[in-house]
Write a protein that holds these residues in place. Structure first.
Motif, mmCIF file in Angstrom:
data_model
loop_
_atom_site.group_PDB
_atom_site.id
_atom_site.type_symbol
_atom_site.label_atom_id
_atom_site.label_comp_id
_atom_site.label_asym_id
_atom_site.label_seq_id
_atom_site.Cartn_x
_atom_site.Cartn_y
_atom_site.Cartn_z
ATOM 1 N N ALA A 233 0.954 -1.249 -0.039
ATOM 2 C CA ALA A 233 0.032 -0.150 -0.092
ATOM 3 C C ALA A 233 0.854 1.243 0.056
ATOM 4 C CB ALA A 233 -0.932 0.117 1.083
ATOM 5 N N ALA A 234 1.833 1.063 0.687
ATOM 6 C CA ALA A 234 2.826 2.536 0.445
ATOM 7 C C ALA A 234 3.289 2.597 -0.934
ATOM 8 C CB ALA A 234 4.293 1.957 1.613
ATOM 9 N N LEU A 309 -6.446 5.712 -10.232
ATOM 10 C CA LEU A 309 -5.586 4.858 -9.829
ATOM 11 C C LEU A 309 -6.195 3.750 -9.245
ATOM 12 C CD1 LEU A 309 -2.756 7.223 -8.072
ATOM 13 C CD2 LEU A 309 -2.697 6.286 -10.380
ATOM 14 N N ASP A 310 -5.669 2.294 -9.543
ATOM 15 C CA ASP A 310 -6.070 1.137 -8.908
ATOM 16 C C ASP A 310 -5.385 0.993 -7.560
ATOM 17 O OD1 ASP A 310 -7.504 -1.180 -8.378
ATOM 18 O OD2 ASP A 310 -6.195 -2.174 -9.668
ATOM 19 N N ASP A 315 -7.086 -0.567 -0.443
ATOM 20 C CA ASP A 315 -8.492 -1.023 0.044
ATOM 21 C C ASP A 315 -8.472 -2.292 0.861
ATOM 22 O OD1 ASP A 315 -9.580 0.551 -1.677
ATOM 23 O OD2 ASP A 315 -9.486 -0.780 -3.508
ATOM 24 N N HIS A 316 -7.403 -3.180 0.786
ATOM 25 C CA HIS A 316 -7.384 -4.257 1.671
ATOM 26 C C HIS A 316 -6.704 -3.723 3.411
ATOM 27 C CE1 HIS A 316 -6.732 -8.049 3.504
ATOM 28 N NE2 HIS A 316 -5.437 -8.283 3.251
ATOM 29 N N ARG A 322 -10.550 -1.097 9.298
ATOM 30 C CA ARG A 322 -12.036 -0.983 9.841
ATOM 31 C C ARG A 322 -12.213 -2.219 10.755
ATOM 32 N NH1 ARG A 322 -12.868 1.307 4.554
ATOM 33 N NH2 ARG A 322 -13.062 -0.831 3.756
ATOM 34 N N ALA A 323 -11.644 -3.492 10.420
ATOM 35 C CA ALA A 323 -11.910 -4.605 11.544
ATOM 36 C C ALA A 323 -11.124 -4.556 12.803
ATOM 37 C CB ALA A 323 -11.573 -5.863 10.795
#
Length: 324
Positions: A233-234, A309-310, A315-316, A322-323
C-alpha cells in the motif's frame, strides 16, 4: 499579538505553550464541555534543549475575541472533517463568527478538506506543516506533552503571494514566524506547502494505518498479511503522492524504512537506543487516533479514484483497519 489556538491536544499545546513562553498572549478555543477545566498545560522537549514550559492557568474560551491577531488550527483530521461538514458545529460557528484574521492550519490536511474549510469560513487559509512531533505522556489528555523538535524539520508556512499572505495578514504571519523561531521552534516560509502537506500525508499513511490495525508495532511485525499489505500500500500511495506534489524528505525516509529487510532490525535498534521514540510512534499513530485514520484513509482512497489509480492494497489495508 494575540494568538488563538483551536485544539488543546498535543500539537495545539506545544505551539501554544511555546508561544506563551516567548511572550505572546495565547488563548485556546475549546468546546463548552471543557471550559471549566483548570489543569495546567505542560510541554517537555525530549531532545536538544530538553526545555520544560508551562502555562499554569491556560485561558480557555468558546468564542474568538475581537482582539485576535491570528488563529492556529490544530485539531485532528477527523475533527476537521466534521467541522467542515457540519455548519452547526460549535467550532465551525466560532470560526465564522470571529474576526477575519489569518487562519494557519497545522493539521495534516488533504485538498478536499482544505477546500471545505475555506468554504466554511468564507476565506483563504494558510497551510502549514509542523516541525515538531509529540504525544501526551499519560492515560488521559491532562498529562505532560512530550515532543521532539529539530532544526532539520522547520515549521513551514505557505508563502503564497497571491493569497492571504498580504499586507496586515502577511505582517501577522511574519511576526508569528519570528516569535516561533526565537522561541526555539524554527519557522520559515516556503511555496506550495499545501501540496507538500498533502503528498507527505498520503505517502506516510500506510505506515500509521498498519500500526493502528496491528494495535502496535509488534502486531504489524507478527502479522504477515498486514505487514505485506502495508508495504504494498505504501508503494501505491507513493504513486498517488507524486501526482499531488513533492513529498517531504522525512516521509521518504520513513516509508523506505518499512521493508522486509529493514523494519525488524530497525525496530530492535530503536527499542534499545531510543525506547521513548517507539512509545511515541505507538501512542501517536496507534488505536487512540483510530477515527482520524479511518477518515484520512477514506479521503486518500477517494483522491486515488479521482486520479484514476487502482489501489487494491490500500483497499485491503482499510478493510483491516475497519475490522481492528
Amino acid at each position: 499579538m494575540h494568538v488563538i489556538v483551536f485544539g488543546a491536544g498535543a500539537l495545539g499545546r506545544i505551539y501554544g505553550v511555546r508561544l506563551a513562553a516567548a511572550g505572546v498572549q495565547v488563548s485556546f478555543v475549546v468546546r463548552p464541555s471543557r471550559l471549566a477545566e483548570t489543569y495546567s498545560f505542560v510541554v517537555e522537549q525530549v531532545n536538544g534543549e530538553k526545555r520544560r514550559d508551562v502555562i499554569e492557568q491556560p485561558r480557555r474560551i468558546e468564542q474568538i475575541p475581537a482582539d485576535a491577531t491570528l488563529l492556529l488550527l490544530a485539531v485532528r483530521f477527523d475533527q476537521l472533517d466534521h467541522l467542515c461538514q457540519n455548519q452547526d458545529d460549535v467550532l465551525a460557528e466560532a470560526l465564522r463568527a470571529g474576526p477575519a484574521v489569518p487562519l494557519v492550519v497545522l493539521t495534516p490536511v488533504l485538498p478536499p478538506q482544505l477546500a471545505a474549510l475555506e468554504k466554511a469560513i468564507g476565506r483563504r487559509a494558510v497551510s502549514a506543516m509542523p516541525g515538531v512531533a509529540g504525544y501526551v505522556d499519560d492515560v488521559d489528555d491532562r498529562g505532560v506533552v512530550r515532543y521532539w523538535s529539530t532544526g532539520i524539520a522547520s515549521t513551514l508556512l505557505d508563502d503564497d503571494a497571491s493569497g492571504p499572505a498580504h499586507s496586515t495578514s502577511r505582517d501577522a504571519l511574519e511576526v508569528l514566524a519570528r516569535r516561533l523561531t526565537n522561541g526555539g521552534l524554527p519557522t520559515r516560509f516556503e511555496r506550495d506547502v499545501a501540496s507538500l502537506n498533502a503528498a507527505s500525508t498520503v505517502s506516510f499513511f500506510p505506515l500509521i494505518a498498519s500500526i493502528d490495525a496491528g494495535r502496535g508495532i509488534d502486531g504489524v511485525l507478527q502479522d504477515k498479511d498486514l505487514f505485506e499489505t502495508a508495504v504494498a500500500a505504501a508503494k501505491e500511495c507513493e504513486g498517488l503522492a507524486k501526482k499531488l506534489g513533492k513529498v517531504a524528505p522525512w516521509a521518504h525516509v520513513l516509508t523506505r524504512f518499512v521493508g522486509p529487510y529493514t523494519i525488524k532490525p530497525g525496530v530492535a535498534l530503536a527499542r534499545r537506543l531510543a525506547p521513548e521514540t517507539v512509545r511515541f510512534v505507538e501512542r501517536h499513530f496507534g488505536p487512540k487516533l483510530h477515527a482520524q485514520h479511518l477518515a484520512m484513509g477514506e479521503s486518500i482512497r477517494e483522491l486515488g479514484r479521482e486520479q484514476g489509480l487502482d489501489m487494491p492494497q490500500l483497499d485491503h489495508l482499510m478493510q483491516r483497519l475497519r475490522a481492528s
